[in-house]
Design a protein around this motif. Structure first.
Motif, PDB file in Angstrom:
ATOM      1  N   LYS A  68     -45.529  20.155 -60.435  1.00 42.82           N
ATOM      2  CA  LYS A  68     -46.031  19.147 -59.508  1.00 42.82           C
ATOM      3  C   LYS A  68     -45.822  17.744 -60.070  1.00 42.82           C
ATOM      4  N   THR A  69     -46.108  17.565 -61.348  1.00 42.72           N
ATOM      5  CA  THR A  69     -45.927  16.251 -61.964  1.00 42.72           C
ATOM      6  C   THR A  69     -44.475  15.820 -61.913  1.00 42.72           C
ATOM      7  N   THR A  70     -43.551  16.754 -62.148  1.00 47.49           N
ATOM      8  CA  THR A  70     -42.126  16.443 -62.104  1.00 47.49           C
ATOM      9  C   THR A  70     -41.695  16.042 -60.712  1.00 47.49           C
ATOM     10  N   GLU A  71     -42.192  16.760 -59.687  1.00 42.34           N
ATOM     11  CA  GLU A  71     -41.825  16.426 -58.313  1.00 42.34           C
ATOM     12  C   GLU A  71     -42.344  15.054 -57.926  1.00 42.34           C
ATOM     13  N   GLN A  72     -43.589  14.723 -58.327  1.00 42.71           N
ATOM     14  CA  GLN A  72     -44.149  13.425 -57.990  1.00 42.71           C
ATOM     15  C   GLN A  72     -43.366  12.301 -58.647  1.00 42.71           C
ATOM     16  N   LYS A  73     -42.959  12.484 -59.897  1.00 44.16           N
ATOM     17  CA  LYS A  73     -42.203  11.438 -60.577  1.00 44.16           C
ATOM     18  C   LYS A  73     -40.857  11.211 -59.924  1.00 44.16           C
ATOM     19  N   SER A  74     -40.194  12.293 -59.502  1.00 43.90           N
ATOM     20  CA  SER A  74     -38.881  12.144 -58.885  1.00 43.90           C
ATOM     21  C   SER A  74     -38.979  11.453 -57.537  1.00 43.90           C
ATOM     22  N   THR A  75     -40.152  11.586 -56.825  1.00 48.68           N
ATOM     23  CA  THR A  75     -40.332  10.929 -55.537  1.00 48.68           C
ATOM     24  C   THR A  75     -40.642   9.451 -55.715  1.00 48.68           C
ATOM     25  N   VAL A  76     -41.543   9.122 -56.657  1.00 50.45           N
ATOM     26  CA  VAL A  76     -41.968   7.740 -56.829  1.00 50.45           C
ATOM     27  C   VAL A  76     -40.832   6.888 -57.406  1.00 50.45           C
ATOM     28  N   ASN A  77     -40.140   7.381 -58.400  1.00 50.55           N
ATOM     29  CA  ASN A  77     -39.105   6.606 -59.067  1.00 50.55           C
ATOM     30  C   ASN A  77     -37.738   6.799 -58.419  1.00 50.55           C
ATOM     31  N   LEU A  78     -37.675   6.539 -57.120  1.00 50.22           N
ATOM     32  CA  LEU A  78     -36.397   6.658 -56.428  1.00 50.22           C
ATOM     33  C   LEU A  78     -35.446   5.553 -56.877  1.00 50.22           C
ATOM     34  N   ILE A  82     -34.323  -3.031 -56.239  1.00 51.76           N
ATOM     35  CA  ILE A  82     -33.392  -2.794 -55.128  1.00 51.76           C
ATOM     36  C   ILE A  82     -32.940  -4.129 -54.527  1.00 51.76           C
ATOM     37  N   HIS A  83     -31.746  -4.103 -53.958  1.00 56.87           N
ATOM     38  CA  HIS A  83     -31.178  -5.284 -53.293  1.00 56.87           C
ATOM     39  C   HIS A  83     -30.344  -4.807 -52.109  1.00 56.87           C
ATOM     40  N   LEU A  84     -30.772  -5.200 -50.900  1.00 57.66           N
ATOM     41  CA  LEU A  84     -30.026  -4.898 -49.683  1.00 57.66           C
ATOM     42  C   LEU A  84     -29.489  -6.202 -49.109  1.00 57.66           C
ATOM     43  N   GLU A  85     -28.317  -6.116 -48.502  1.00 60.39           N
ATOM     44  CA  GLU A  85     -27.681  -7.336 -47.998  1.00 60.39           C
ATOM     45  C   GLU A  85     -26.843  -7.024 -46.769  1.00 60.39           C
ATOM     46  N   GLN A  86     -26.872  -7.944 -45.795  1.00 59.66           N
ATOM     47  CA  GLN A  86     -26.028  -7.813 -44.613  1.00 59.66           C
ATOM     48  C   GLN A  86     -25.100  -9.012 -44.526  1.00 59.66           C
ATOM     49  N   PHE A  87     -23.801  -8.733 -44.529  1.00 57.38           N
ATOM     50  CA  PHE A  87     -22.776  -9.773 -44.488  1.00 57.38           C
ATOM     51  C   PHE A  87     -21.927  -9.563 -43.245  1.00 57.38           C
ATOM     52  N   TRP A  94     -28.860 -11.780 -44.132  1.00 55.53           N
ATOM     53  CA  TRP A  94     -30.165 -11.570 -44.754  1.00 55.53           C
ATOM     54  C   TRP A  94     -30.025 -10.754 -46.039  1.00 55.53           C
ATOM     55  N   THR A  95     -30.989 -10.892 -46.901  1.00 48.43           N
ATOM     56  CA  THR A  95     -31.065 -10.087 -48.121  1.00 48.43           C
ATOM     57  C   THR A  95     -32.505  -9.613 -48.293  1.00 48.43           C
ATOM     58  N   LEU A  96     -32.668  -8.429 -48.877  1.00 47.41           N
ATOM     59  CA  LEU A  96     -33.993  -7.869 -49.150  1.00 47.41           C
ATOM     60  C   LEU A  96     -34.033  -7.435 -50.615  1.00 47.41           C
ATOM     61  N   ASP A  97     -35.014  -7.941 -51.340  1.00 49.53           N
ATOM     62  CA  ASP A  97     -35.179  -7.605 -52.753  1.00 49.53           C
ATOM     63  C   ASP A  97     -36.591  -7.075 -52.980  1.00 49.53           C
ATOM     64  N   ALA A  98     -36.699  -6.120 -53.919  1.00 48.97           N
ATOM     65  CA  ALA A  98     -37.993  -5.553 -54.273  1.00 48.97           C
ATOM     66  C   ALA A  98     -37.898  -4.949 -55.667  1.00 48.97           C
ATOM     67  N   PRO A  99     -38.984  -4.969 -56.434  1.00 51.35           N
ATOM     68  CA  PRO A  99     -38.948  -4.401 -57.789  1.00 51.35           C
ATOM     69  C   PRO A  99     -38.805  -2.886 -57.820  1.00 51.35           C
ATOM     70  N   ASP A 112     -42.057  -2.008 -52.599  1.00 48.79           N
ATOM     71  CA  ASP A 112     -43.229  -2.706 -53.126  1.00 48.79           C
ATOM     72  C   ASP A 112     -42.951  -4.198 -53.228  1.00 48.79           C
ATOM     73  N   THR A 113     -43.929  -4.998 -52.801  1.00 51.42           N
ATOM     74  CA  THR A 113     -43.852  -6.469 -52.832  1.00 51.42           C
ATOM     75  C   THR A 113     -42.456  -6.971 -52.445  1.00 51.42           C
ATOM     76  N   PRO A 114     -42.028  -6.690 -51.219  1.00 49.32           N
ATOM     77  CA  PRO A 114     -40.670  -7.075 -50.798  1.00 49.32           C
ATOM     78  C   PRO A 114     -40.536  -8.579 -50.591  1.00 49.32           C
ATOM     79  N   LYS A 115     -39.279  -9.042 -50.681  1.00 47.29           N
ATOM     80  CA  LYS A 115     -38.944 -10.424 -50.362  1.00 47.29           C
ATOM     81  C   LYS A 115     -37.683 -10.430 -49.508  1.00 47.29           C
ATOM     82  N   LEU A 116     -37.838 -10.854 -48.262  1.00 41.26           N
ATOM     83  CA  LEU A 116     -36.732 -10.925 -47.314  1.00 41.26           C
ATOM     84  C   LEU A 116     -36.299 -12.363 -47.145  1.00 41.26           C
ATOM     85  N   SER A 117     -35.004 -12.609 -47.196  1.00 38.32           N
ATOM     86  CA  SER A 117     -34.448 -13.960 -46.966  1.00 38.32           C
ATOM     87  C   SER A 117     -33.536 -13.898 -45.759  1.00 38.32           C
ATOM     88  N   ILE A 118     -33.888 -14.652 -44.705  1.00 41.89           N
ATOM     89  CA  ILE A 118     -33.108 -14.702 -43.464  1.00 41.89           C
ATOM     90  C   ILE A 118     -32.371 -16.037 -43.417  1.00 41.89           C
TER      91      ILE A 118
END
Length: 225
Positions: A68-78, A82-87, A94-99, A112-118
């Motif tokens: 169970k602990t292994t499954e939870q860790k693999s889900t949380v630490n995906l 992260i950085h998403l971008e549309q060009f 826009w860009t989306l960044d999150a820790p 978590d604590t996302p930051k979107l730039s439009i």
């Protein structure tokens, strides 16, 4: 004592001894049979108790705490940082960044604590921050939850609310919650706001209060565009 008497006495003693030995043998056999009966009865009781315990157990698989602990860790630490971008070929829309981020299900990612730039076509940049965000994997529609702030560096001003949705395909910011929008020229309050960036329009659903700075009369009531 004559011979016949001695012979009778010896015969009598022989029969008595044989009888005593027979009785002893019967006693040993009886004791052995009793022990066997007790053994079989005890064995049956143990089997019945084991069957009853097994039937009372809940049906299903039991996973170990390690798995169970292994499954939870693999889900949380995906993913982390992260950085998403549309060009669109000429500019970054826009860009989306999150820790960090993890999958909520097959179609939704939680950030978590996302930051979107439009980046609007007129050159204005709007930054959206929140405590938590979600991104639809197929449509890329984003939802921001908790202490949402959308702030522009030009005419847009500052928008605060508790929930805000961004549709990157249509270029729409939307909330059905109470909001507050203030810029250099006006102050706008209400419940339910839709901002159409492509059409440069706004719509407020209800309980609108608008105040213009510089002596312009205050407007209240239903308001749109």
């Amino acid at each position: 004592m004559n011979y016949s008497v001695n012979q009778r006495m010896s015969r009598s003693m022989g029969w008595s001894q044989l009888r005593r030995e027979g009785l002893k043998k019967q006693g040993r056999i009886a004791a052995w049979n009793k022990s066997l009966k007790i053994f079989f009865i005890a064995t049956v009781c143990v089997m019945v108790g084991a069957i009853g315990w097994y039937l009372q157990r809940p049906v299903g698989l039991k996973a170990s705490p390690v798995k169970k602990t292994t499954e939870q860790k693999s889900t949380v630490n995906l993913a982390t940082k992260i950085h998403l971008e549309q060009f669109d070929g000429t500019r970054t829309q826009w860009t989306l960044d999150a820790p960090s981020a993890h999958s909520e299900n097959k179609s939704l990612v939680v950030v978590d604590t996302p930051k979107l730039s439009i980046n609007n076509k007129n050159g204005e940049k709007i930054s959206v921050t929140a405590e938590l965000g979600t991104v639809d994997k197929s449509s890329r529609i984003m939802n921001f939850h908790g202490a949402v702030r959308a702030q522009g560096d030009r005419q847009f001003g500052l928008l605060t609310t508790e929930w805000l949705q961004f549709d990157p395909k249509e270029g729409i910011l939307y909330t059905d919650q109470r909001f507050y929008l203030k810029n250099k020229m006006s102050e706008l309050k209400g419940i339910g706001l839709t901002i159409f960036h492509k059409r440069k329009q706004m719509q407020v659903l209800q309980k609108v209060e608008m105040k213009f700075f510089g002596g312009t009369p205050t407007l209240t009531g239903e308001w749109g565009s």
